[in-house]
Design a protein around this motif. Structure first.
Motif, PDB file in Angstrom:
ATOM      1  N   THR A 107      16.746  -0.322 -25.283  1.00 10.59           N
ATOM      2  CA  THR A 107      16.485  -1.109 -24.079  1.00 10.59           C
ATOM      3  C   THR A 107      16.447  -0.123 -22.920  1.00 10.59           C
ATOM      4  OG1 THR A 107      17.692  -3.005 -24.965  1.00 10.59           O
ATOM      5  CG2 THR A 107      17.309  -2.975 -22.591  1.00 10.59           C
ATOM      6  N   ALA A 108      15.461  -0.276 -22.046  1.00 15.67           N
ATOM      7  CA  ALA A 108      15.340   0.629 -20.908  1.00 15.67           C
ATOM      8  C   ALA A 108      15.098  -0.163 -19.638  1.00 15.67           C
ATOM      9  CB  ALA A 108      14.200   1.621 -21.124  1.00 15.67           C
ATOM     10  N   GLY A 109      15.717   0.303 -18.568  1.00 17.79           N
ATOM     11  CA  GLY A 109      15.456  -0.212 -17.230  1.00 17.79           C
ATOM     12  C   GLY A 109      14.634   0.817 -16.478  1.00 17.79           C
ATOM     13  N   LEU A 110      13.669   0.353 -15.693  1.00 20.32           N
ATOM     14  CA  LEU A 110      12.812   1.254 -14.931  1.00 20.32           C
ATOM     15  C   LEU A 110      12.784   0.844 -13.474  1.00 20.32           C
ATOM     16  CD1 LEU A 110      11.241   0.537 -17.880  1.00 20.32           C
ATOM     17  CD2 LEU A 110       9.915   2.476 -17.081  1.00 20.32           C
ATOM     18  N   THR A 120      15.390   4.560 -15.476  1.00 22.14           N
ATOM     19  CA  THR A 120      16.650   4.764 -14.759  1.00 22.14           C
ATOM     20  C   THR A 120      17.871   4.436 -15.621  1.00 22.14           C
ATOM     21  OG1 THR A 120      16.562   2.522 -13.867  1.00 22.14           O
ATOM     22  CG2 THR A 120      15.604   4.298 -12.521  1.00 22.14           C
ATOM     23  N   HIS A 121      17.637   3.706 -16.683  1.00 22.24           N
ATOM     24  CA  HIS A 121      18.724   3.357 -17.601  1.00 22.24           C
ATOM     25  C   HIS A 121      18.121   3.241 -18.997  1.00 22.24           C
ATOM     26  CE1 HIS A 121      22.342   1.496 -19.218  1.00 22.24           C
ATOM     27  NE2 HIS A 121      21.535   0.672 -19.839  1.00 22.24           N
ATOM     28  N   GLU A 122      18.804   3.807 -19.978  1.00 19.80           N
ATOM     29  CA  GLU A 122      18.342   3.703 -21.367  1.00 19.80           C
ATOM     30  C   GLU A 122      19.546   3.494 -22.265  1.00 19.80           C
ATOM     31  OE1 GLU A 122      14.874   5.986 -23.387  1.00 19.80           O
ATOM     32  OE2 GLU A 122      16.693   7.206 -23.577  1.00 19.80           O
ATOM     33  N   HIS A 123      19.410   2.534 -23.146  1.00 20.05           N
ATOM     34  CA  HIS A 123      20.485   2.232 -24.098  1.00 20.05           C
ATOM     35  C   HIS A 123      19.870   2.228 -25.490  1.00 20.05           C
ATOM     36  CE1 HIS A 123      24.354  -0.004 -25.064  1.00 20.05           C
ATOM     37  NE2 HIS A 123      23.732   0.157 -26.221  1.00 20.05           N
ATOM     38  N   THR A 124      20.392   3.086 -26.360  1.00 24.41           N
ATOM     39  CA  THR A 124      19.958   3.096 -27.752  1.00 24.41           C
ATOM     40  C   THR A 124      21.176   2.876 -28.633  1.00 24.41           C
ATOM     41  OG1 THR A 124      20.156   5.512 -27.806  1.00 24.41           O
ATOM     42  CG2 THR A 124      17.968   4.596 -27.376  1.00 24.41           C
TER      43      THR A 124
END
Length: 142
Positions: A107-110, A120-124
């Motif tokens: 999941t990534a926030g841009l 700006t945010h990445e969750h793996t």
């Protein structure tokens, strides 16, 4: 002029290409300087970009790092967006007789900065077995 969804898709595609060619500069250009990452590797949280660490990680593989985002879903507002997908990574660790393939969740926030979308945010993450063993379920495929 391309839509925000198309621009974000291009960010993800560029990340895939940078991973495969082990291009640290190209990869980090897609991330904001103040990015927060919850990666597969420790520690629990990474902040900012670490070109030296990324270069060391790439050096731990013989040949390319195959990286593909599948089932990508993108939602975009005016200047913030998020996306999620299932990622496949394959490579051969240096000195290993054989390679591996790993599927994991992303999941990534841009955020749009000066007209450019940056992560700006990445969750793996990988799921783990809930049978008391707590072993990562690295054998899962979609």
């Amino acid at each position: 002029m391309t839509s925000d969804i198309e621009q974000i898709h291009a960010v993800v595609t560029d990340v895939e290409a940078a991973m495969e060619t082990k291009d640290v500069t190209r990869l980090l250009a897609r991330y904001a300087a103040d990015v927060v990452k919850y990666d597969l590797a420790p520690p629990l949280r990474h902040t900012g970009n670490d070109p030296e660490g990324l270069a060391r990680w790439f050096a731990g593989f013989d040949g390319p790092v195959y990286y593909k985002v599948t089932d990508l879903e993108i939602t975009a507002g005016e200047d913030v967006a998020f996306c999620h997908g299932l990622n496949r990574m394959s490579s051969t660790p240096t000195g290993s007789p054989e390679g591996f393939t790993l599927w994991f969740r992303m999941t990534a926030g841009l955020r749009k900065e000066n007209g450019t979308w940056l992560i700006t945010h990445e969750h793996t993450s990988t799921p783990f077995h809930m049978d008391g063993s707590f072993l990562a379920a690295t054998d899962l495929t979609p």
